[in-house]
Write a protein that holds these residues in place. Structure first.
Motif, PDB file in Angstrom:
ATOM      1  N   ILE A  17     -60.815  81.244  56.721  1.00  0.00           N
ATOM      2  CA  ILE A  17     -61.433  82.300  56.522  1.00  0.00           C
ATOM      3  C   ILE A  17     -61.609  82.987  57.988  1.00  0.00           C
ATOM      4  O   ILE A  17     -62.094  82.349  58.878  1.00  0.00           O
ATOM      5  CB  ILE A  17     -62.888  82.167  55.980  1.00  0.00           C
ATOM      6  CG1 ILE A  17     -62.722  81.857  54.554  1.00  0.00           C
ATOM      7  CG2 ILE A  17     -63.748  83.489  55.879  1.00  0.00           C
ATOM      8  CD1 ILE A  17     -64.202  81.327  53.910  1.00  0.00           C
ATOM      9  N   VAL A  19     -62.986  86.019  60.320  1.00  0.00           N
ATOM     10  CA  VAL A  19     -64.212  86.834  60.205  1.00  0.00           C
ATOM     11  C   VAL A  19     -64.500  87.176  61.736  1.00  0.00           C
ATOM     12  O   VAL A  19     -64.535  86.489  62.646  1.00  0.00           O
ATOM     13  CB  VAL A  19     -65.291  86.311  59.493  1.00  0.00           C
ATOM     14  CG1 VAL A  19     -65.901  85.046  60.184  1.00  0.00           C
ATOM     15  CG2 VAL A  19     -66.366  87.269  59.380  1.00  0.00           C
ATOM     16  N   HIS A  25     -71.174  89.747  59.663  1.00  0.00           N
ATOM     17  CA  HIS A  25     -69.911  89.489  59.116  1.00  0.00           C
ATOM     18  C   HIS A  25     -69.603  88.074  58.770  1.00  0.00           C
ATOM     19  O   HIS A  25     -69.240  87.863  57.766  1.00  0.00           O
ATOM     20  CB  HIS A  25     -68.872  89.962  60.057  1.00  0.00           C
ATOM     21  CG  HIS A  25     -68.667  91.609  60.168  1.00  0.00           C
ATOM     22  ND1 HIS A  25     -67.637  92.180  60.067  1.00  0.00           N
ATOM     23  CD2 HIS A  25     -69.700  92.397  60.704  1.00  0.00           C
ATOM     24  CE1 HIS A  25     -67.898  93.477  60.305  1.00  0.00           C
ATOM     25  NE2 HIS A  25     -69.122  93.784  60.784  1.00  0.00           N
ATOM     26  N   VAL A  26     -70.310  87.299  59.583  1.00  0.00           N
ATOM     27  CA  VAL A  26     -70.151  85.771  59.482  1.00  0.00           C
ATOM     28  C   VAL A  26     -70.941  85.419  58.369  1.00  0.00           C
ATOM     29  O   VAL A  26     -70.537  84.312  57.644  1.00  0.00           O
ATOM     30  CB  VAL A  26     -70.258  84.943  60.825  1.00  0.00           C
ATOM     31  CG1 VAL A  26     -70.312  83.406  60.632  1.00  0.00           C
ATOM     32  CG2 VAL A  26     -69.539  85.417  61.946  1.00  0.00           C
ATOM     33  N   PRO A  28     -72.169  86.480  55.682  1.00  0.00           N
ATOM     34  CA  PRO A  28     -72.018  86.572  54.163  1.00  0.00           C
ATOM     35  C   PRO A  28     -70.546  85.632  53.838  1.00  0.00           C
ATOM     36  O   PRO A  28     -70.550  85.082  52.772  1.00  0.00           O
ATOM     37  CB  PRO A  28     -71.591  88.193  53.955  1.00  0.00           C
ATOM     38  CG  PRO A  28     -72.195  88.816  55.095  1.00  0.00           C
ATOM     39  CD  PRO A  28     -72.572  87.816  56.272  1.00  0.00           C
ATOM     40  N   MET A  29     -69.777  85.804  54.680  1.00  0.00           N
ATOM     41  CA  MET A  29     -68.409  84.858  54.629  1.00  0.00           C
ATOM     42  C   MET A  29     -68.777  83.458  54.620  1.00  0.00           C
ATOM     43  O   MET A  29     -68.160  82.571  54.112  1.00  0.00           O
ATOM     44  CB  MET A  29     -67.624  85.249  55.753  1.00  0.00           C
ATOM     45  CG  MET A  29     -66.876  86.330  55.458  1.00  0.00           C
ATOM     46  SD  MET A  29     -66.264  86.813  53.612  1.00  0.00           S
ATOM     47  CE  MET A  29     -65.155  85.603  53.337  1.00  0.00           C
ATOM     48  N   ARG A  30     -69.936  83.033  55.205  1.00  0.00           N
ATOM     49  CA  ARG A  30     -70.403  81.388  55.365  1.00  0.00           C
ATOM     50  C   ARG A  30     -70.957  81.221  53.935  1.00  0.00           C
ATOM     51  O   ARG A  30     -70.489  80.169  53.529  1.00  0.00           O
ATOM     52  CB  ARG A  30     -71.380  81.388  56.524  1.00  0.00           C
ATOM     53  CG  ARG A  30     -72.068  79.924  56.519  1.00  0.00           C
ATOM     54  CD  ARG A  30     -73.245  79.934  57.541  1.00  0.00           C
ATOM     55  NE  ARG A  30     -73.894  79.093  57.632  1.00  0.00           N
ATOM     56  CZ  ARG A  30     -74.918  78.324  56.803  1.00  0.00           C
ATOM     57  NH1 ARG A  30     -75.328  79.195  55.919  1.00  0.00           N
ATOM     58  NH2 ARG A  30     -75.459  77.262  56.882  1.00  0.00           N
ATOM     59  N   VAL A  32     -69.774  82.420  51.089  1.00  0.00           N
ATOM     60  CA  VAL A  32     -68.572  82.022  50.586  1.00  0.00           C
ATOM     61  C   VAL A  32     -68.072  80.699  50.525  1.00  0.00           C
ATOM     62  O   VAL A  32     -67.829  80.060  49.737  1.00  0.00           O
ATOM     63  CB  VAL A  32     -67.695  83.273  50.518  1.00  0.00           C
ATOM     64  CG1 VAL A  32     -66.155  83.032  49.944  1.00  0.00           C
ATOM     65  CG2 VAL A  32     -68.153  84.625  50.196  1.00  0.00           C
ATOM     66  N   GLY A  33     -67.952  80.631  52.161  1.00  0.00           N
ATOM     67  CA  GLY A  33     -67.492  79.169  52.488  1.00  0.00           C
ATOM     68  C   GLY A  33     -68.167  77.981  51.951  1.00  0.00           C
ATOM     69  O   GLY A  33     -67.490  77.121  51.736  1.00  0.00           O
ATOM     70  N   VAL A  43     -62.139  73.876  53.774  1.00  0.00           N
ATOM     71  CA  VAL A  43     -62.323  75.428  54.228  1.00  0.00           C
ATOM     72  C   VAL A  43     -62.453  75.314  55.874  1.00  0.00           C
ATOM     73  O   VAL A  43     -63.076  74.249  56.463  1.00  0.00           O
ATOM     74  CB  VAL A  43     -63.563  76.097  53.698  1.00  0.00           C
ATOM     75  CG1 VAL A  43     -63.868  77.375  54.519  1.00  0.00           C
ATOM     76  CG2 VAL A  43     -63.614  75.977  52.281  1.00  0.00           C
ATOM     77  N   PHE A  45     -62.905  78.081  59.259  1.00  0.00           N
ATOM     78  CA  PHE A  45     -63.198  79.394  59.835  1.00  0.00           C
ATOM     79  C   PHE A  45     -62.545  79.684  61.061  1.00  0.00           C
ATOM     80  O   PHE A  45     -62.353  78.576  61.903  1.00  0.00           O
ATOM     81  CB  PHE A  45     -64.686  79.509  59.830  1.00  0.00           C
ATOM     82  CG  PHE A  45     -65.452  79.772  58.626  1.00  0.00           C
ATOM     83  CD1 PHE A  45     -65.953  80.968  58.391  1.00  0.00           C
ATOM     84  CD2 PHE A  45     -65.784  78.687  57.727  1.00  0.00           C
ATOM     85  CE1 PHE A  45     -66.740  81.383  57.152  1.00  0.00           C
ATOM     86  CE2 PHE A  45     -66.417  78.957  56.466  1.00  0.00           C
ATOM     87  CZ  PHE A  45     -66.832  80.254  56.411  1.00  0.00           C
ATOM     88  N   THR A  47     -63.396  82.170  64.059  1.00  0.00           N
ATOM     89  CA  THR A  47     -64.482  82.967  64.283  1.00  0.00           C
ATOM     90  C   THR A  47     -65.168  82.667  65.677  1.00  0.00           C
ATOM     91  O   THR A  47     -64.612  81.735  66.172  1.00  0.00           O
ATOM     92  CB  THR A  47     -65.421  83.272  63.280  1.00  0.00           C
ATOM     93  OG1 THR A  47     -66.357  84.620  63.536  1.00  0.00           O
ATOM     94  CG2 THR A  47     -66.584  82.101  62.996  1.00  0.00           C
TER      95      THR A  47
END
Length: 103
Positions: A17, A19, A25-26, A28-30, A32-33, A43, A45, A47
């Motif tokens: 991921i 991001v 931004h981070v 919401p993706m966190r 998901v992760g 997973v 990241f 970033t």
């Protein structure tokens, strides 16, 4: 050329991921992760390094970005600009990735 790899965890694909290193931004993706890790995915990241504890805290790996890519210097400089129209103008003209509005 290998286009996808699988992890040792039940032959699930490895998830990367990428991001933008900005909190809005981070995080919401966190989320998901975190769900993907809970489901057994491996997973990683990519970033800002400043999110190390938050990303590793969900069981994911982090490839931390430094310097302007990690937004450390840019965010520190941005914080010096007063909120409101001045900061908006800064964001449009000076922030990393800003669009050249004069062009």
């Amino acid at each position: 050329m290998v286009l996808a790899q699988t992890s040792a965890k039940a032959d699930l694909p490895i998830v990367v991921i990428g991001v933008t290193p900005v909190y809005g931004h981070v995080m919401p993706m966190r989320a998901v992760g975190k769900e993907l890790v809970a489901r057994g995915y491996d997973v990683t990241f990519v970033t800002g390094a400043m999110y190390k504890k938050r990303i590793e805290g969900i069981g994911a790996k982090l490839v931390g970005l430094e310097g302007n890519a990690g937004a450390h210097e840019a965010l520190a400089e941005r914080a010096k600009v007063p909120k409101g129209p001045e900061r908006f103008a800064y964001d449009m003209d000076e922030a990393p990735g800003a669009i050249d509005c004069a062009a």
